[in-house]
Design a protein around this motif. Structure first.
Motif, PDB file in Angstrom:
ATOM      1  N   ASP A 104       0.819  -1.213  -0.076  1.00 16.08           N
ATOM      2  CA  ASP A 104      -0.013   0.079  -0.070  1.00 16.08           C
ATOM      3  C   ASP A 104       0.773   1.093  -0.001  1.00 16.08           C
ATOM      4  O   ASP A 104       0.539   2.232  -0.736  1.00 16.08           O
ATOM      5  N   ALA A 105       2.064   1.203   0.520  1.00 16.92           N
ATOM      6  CA  ALA A 105       2.884   2.490   0.727  1.00 16.92           C
ATOM      7  C   ALA A 105       3.261   2.622  -0.449  1.00 16.92           C
ATOM      8  O   ALA A 105       3.418   3.915  -0.976  1.00 16.92           O
ATOM      9  N   ALA A 107       2.036   2.023  -3.600  1.00 18.42           N
ATOM     10  CA  ALA A 107       0.789   2.114  -4.487  1.00 18.42           C
ATOM     11  C   ALA A 107       0.677   3.788  -4.042  1.00 18.42           C
ATOM     12  O   ALA A 107       0.387   4.481  -5.031  1.00 18.42           O
ATOM     13  N   THR A 108       0.803   4.148  -2.807  1.00 17.52           N
ATOM     14  CA  THR A 108       0.458   5.527  -2.346  1.00 17.52           C
ATOM     15  C   THR A 108       1.235   6.629  -3.213  1.00 17.52           C
ATOM     16  O   THR A 108       1.234   7.460  -3.596  1.00 17.52           O
ATOM     17  N   ARG A 109       2.659   6.074  -3.114  1.00 17.74           N
ATOM     18  CA  ARG A 109       3.990   6.675  -3.610  1.00 17.74           C
ATOM     19  C   ARG A 109       3.580   6.882  -5.147  1.00 17.74           C
ATOM     20  O   ARG A 109       3.700   7.990  -5.778  1.00 17.74           O
ATOM     21  N   LEU A 111       0.753   6.857  -6.768  1.00 15.17           N
ATOM     22  CA  LEU A 111      -0.407   7.508  -6.997  1.00 15.17           C
ATOM     23  C   LEU A 111       0.076   9.272  -6.934  1.00 15.17           C
ATOM     24  O   LEU A 111      -0.392  10.023  -7.591  1.00 15.17           O
ATOM     25  N   GLU A 112       0.585   9.437  -5.884  1.00  9.56           N
ATOM     26  CA  GLU A 112       1.262  10.703  -5.676  1.00  9.56           C
ATOM     27  C   GLU A 112       2.396  11.341  -6.746  1.00  9.56           C
ATOM     28  O   GLU A 112       1.964  12.243  -7.064  1.00  9.56           O
ATOM     29  N   THR A 128     -10.709   3.286  -9.676  1.00  3.93           N
ATOM     30  CA  THR A 128     -10.054   4.012  -8.065  1.00  3.93           C
ATOM     31  C   THR A 128      -8.472   3.392  -8.077  1.00  3.93           C
ATOM     32  O   THR A 128      -8.271   2.251  -7.786  1.00  3.93           O
ATOM     33  N   GLY A 130      -5.046   2.258  -6.573  1.00  2.00           N
ATOM     34  CA  GLY A 130      -4.660   1.970  -5.526  1.00  2.00           C
ATOM     35  C   GLY A 130      -3.783   0.698  -5.756  1.00  2.00           C
ATOM     36  O   GLY A 130      -3.128   0.470  -6.610  1.00  2.00           O
TER      37      GLY A 130
END
Length: 176
Positions: A104-105, A107-109, A111-112, A128, A130
């Motif tokens: 998840d970390a 994927a968050t990076r 996405l950012e 969405t 993720g």
């Protein structure tokens, strides 16, 4: 009616196949190098894959044409396909590992790191982004490299085989 084979055809195809395996190893080396240098440049990697397939086709076509020129195109397809799949293998492994180890970390990076336009386009498509989105993206890369290896290997190898046959025929006629 059963097709009659030329006596040298099997030997020519075997020679082309041996050369094709060598081209596959060259493709593997090129793939390993470029997956480390430029894994995300997909268009450039496909052009490089086509070039590698052409090289494999020429190598196999020349080897086969020495024994029996008419099978050079078929031998070239084999050699080009082996070279292209050799090149695609490191990418498949690389993106498989990326998908399997995605968190998840990460994927968050990712996405950012998307631009505002990209994030908006993805959201407007009803997706969405993720963890699963980015894992599926990597899996689609694996499929694309396999499909392009098959396609470009066959086409590039066939053209390379014909080039190899032509070069062998020309050199044979030029020799006094």
């Amino acid at each position: 009616m059963k097709q009659q084979r030329h006596p040298n055809e099997a030997a020519a195809l075997a020679a082309g196949q041996r050369r094709g395996r060598a081209a596959g190893l060259i493709g593997l080396a090129v793939g390993l190098l470029f997956v480390l240098l430029a894994a995300e440049f997909h268009a450039a990697n496909c052009v490089l894959m086509m070039t590698t397939a052409l090289m494999g086709g020429i190598m196999s076509g020349r080897a086969a044409a020495v024994a029996h020129a008419p099978v050079a195109g078929r031998a070239g397809r084999s050699g080009g396909t082996l070279a292209a799949f050799g090149m695609a293998l490191p990418y498949a492994v690389f993106y498989g590992v990326q998908a399997a180890t995605m968190t998840d970390a990460i994927a968050t990076r990712m996405l950012e790191a998307l631009g505002a336009g990209q994030a908006t386009a993805i959201a407007q498509a009803g997706i969405t982004p993720g963890l699963v989105y980015f894992q599926q993206q990597y899996v689609s890369y694996i499929g694309a490299y396999v499909i392009f290896a098959a396609l470009l290997g066959q086409i590039g190898g066939w053209v390379g085989g014909l080039i190899g046959r032509r070069s062998v025929v020309k050199s044979a006629t030029a020799t006094p």
